[in-house]
Motif scaffolding. Sequence first.
Motif, short mmCIF file in Angstrom:
data_model
loop_
_atom_site.label_atom_id
_atom_site.label_comp_id
_atom_site.label_asym_id
_atom_site.label_seq_id
_atom_site.Cartn_x
_atom_site.Cartn_y
_atom_site.Cartn_z
N ILE A 113 47.19 18.28 -22.89
CA ILE A 113 48.01 19.49 -22.75
C ILE A 113 49.33 19.31 -23.48
O ILE A 113 49.79 20.20 -24.18
CB ILE A 113 48.21 19.83 -21.26
CG1 ILE A 113 46.90 20.33 -20.65
CG2 ILE A 113 49.31 20.88 -21.09
CD1 ILE A 113 46.91 20.47 -19.14
N GLY A 114 49.94 18.13 -23.33
CA GLY A 114 51.17 17.84 -24.05
C GLY A 114 50.98 17.90 -25.55
O GLY A 114 51.83 18.42 -26.28
N GLN A 115 49.85 17.39 -26.00
CA GLN A 115 49.53 17.40 -27.43
C GLN A 115 49.36 18.84 -27.92
O GLN A 115 49.84 19.21 -28.99
CB GLN A 115 48.25 16.61 -27.66
CG GLN A 115 47.87 16.40 -29.09
CD GLN A 115 46.59 15.58 -29.21
OE1 GLN A 115 45.67 15.72 -28.40
NE2 GLN A 115 46.54 14.73 -30.21
N LEU A 116 48.71 19.68 -27.12
CA LEU A 116 48.52 21.08 -27.51
C LEU A 116 49.85 21.81 -27.56
O LEU A 116 50.09 22.60 -28.48
CB LEU A 116 47.56 21.77 -26.54
CG LEU A 116 46.11 21.34 -26.60
CD1 LEU A 116 45.31 21.98 -25.46
CD2 LEU A 116 45.49 21.69 -27.93
N HIS A 117 50.73 21.56 -26.59
CA HIS A 117 52.03 22.21 -26.60
C HIS A 117 52.86 21.78 -27.80
O HIS A 117 53.56 22.59 -28.41
CB HIS A 117 52.78 21.93 -25.29
CG HIS A 117 52.27 22.71 -24.13
ND1 HIS A 117 52.37 24.07 -24.04
CD2 HIS A 117 51.64 22.31 -23.00
CE1 HIS A 117 51.83 24.49 -22.92
NE2 HIS A 117 51.37 23.44 -22.26
N VAL A 125 42.08 9.74 -11.56
CA VAL A 125 43.46 9.50 -11.97
C VAL A 125 43.52 9.41 -13.50
O VAL A 125 44.38 10.02 -14.13
CB VAL A 125 44.02 8.22 -11.32
CG1 VAL A 125 45.33 7.79 -11.97
CG2 VAL A 125 44.21 8.43 -9.82
N ARG A 126 42.61 8.66 -14.10
CA ARG A 126 42.57 8.52 -15.56
C ARG A 126 42.28 9.87 -16.22
O ARG A 126 42.88 10.22 -17.24
CB ARG A 126 41.51 7.48 -15.96
CG ARG A 126 41.39 7.28 -17.43
CD ARG A 126 42.62 6.62 -18.03
NE ARG A 126 42.43 6.48 -19.47
CZ ARG A 126 43.35 6.75 -20.37
NH1 ARG A 126 44.56 7.10 -20.00
NH2 ARG A 126 43.09 6.64 -21.65
N TYR A 127 41.38 10.65 -15.63
CA TYR A 127 41.06 11.99 -16.13
C TYR A 127 42.33 12.86 -16.13
O TYR A 127 42.61 13.55 -17.11
CB TYR A 127 39.97 12.63 -15.27
CG TYR A 127 39.82 14.11 -15.46
CD1 TYR A 127 39.18 14.64 -16.58
CD2 TYR A 127 40.34 15.01 -14.52
CE1 TYR A 127 39.05 16.01 -16.75
CE2 TYR A 127 40.21 16.37 -14.70
CZ TYR A 127 39.57 16.87 -15.81
OH TYR A 127 39.46 18.23 -15.98
N GLN A 128 43.10 12.81 -15.05
CA GLN A 128 44.34 13.59 -14.97
C GLN A 128 45.32 13.16 -16.06
O GLN A 128 45.99 13.99 -16.66
CB GLN A 128 44.98 13.43 -13.58
CG GLN A 128 44.19 14.07 -12.46
CD GLN A 128 44.23 15.57 -12.54
OE1 GLN A 128 43.43 16.18 -13.26
NE2 GLN A 128 45.12 16.18 -11.80
N GLN A 129 45.40 11.85 -16.32
CA GLN A 129 46.28 11.35 -17.37
C GLN A 129 45.84 11.85 -18.74
O GLN A 129 46.66 12.28 -19.56
CB GLN A 129 46.30 9.82 -17.36
CG GLN A 129 46.95 9.22 -16.13
CD GLN A 129 46.71 7.73 -16.00
OE1 GLN A 129 45.82 7.17 -16.65
NE2 GLN A 129 47.50 7.07 -15.16
#
Length: 128
Positions: free
Chosen positions: A118-122, A108-112
């Motif tokens: 990914i948000g940071q890259l976008h 779960v932490r890995y997914q977060q």
Amino acid sequence: MKKTSLFFLLLSLAAASAHAQTSGATIPAARAALQQATTQAQRLAQELSLSADQHARLRQVLLLTRQHMDADRAAHHDDPAALQTAMTVDRAKSEELIRGVLTPAQYVRYQQLKAARIGQLHTTVHTN
């Protein structure tokens, strides 16, 4: 037991693949993949509080994933659709293997962490 067997089967395939790829010009690429997998595994080991065994297994999964993606890029350099399909398959396999290495809470932490990255890259792509 099945996950462990699957992991070691894939690990042996990765070793064979790595051995086959380490000739001539592919040696720098193999070293780069190893370095990237090692760095990513170390970062995740700290952020997810992995055991030594989990860290080693995760490093192998990440290395296998990078090797497959490098092979995909080489095989499909002239076909973007095929490359995207192959990489989607590789990512799905990688996620399955990573899930087998981590505890449910760690996953779960890995997914977060992954979603945040990914948000940071976008954000970086759209602001530059």
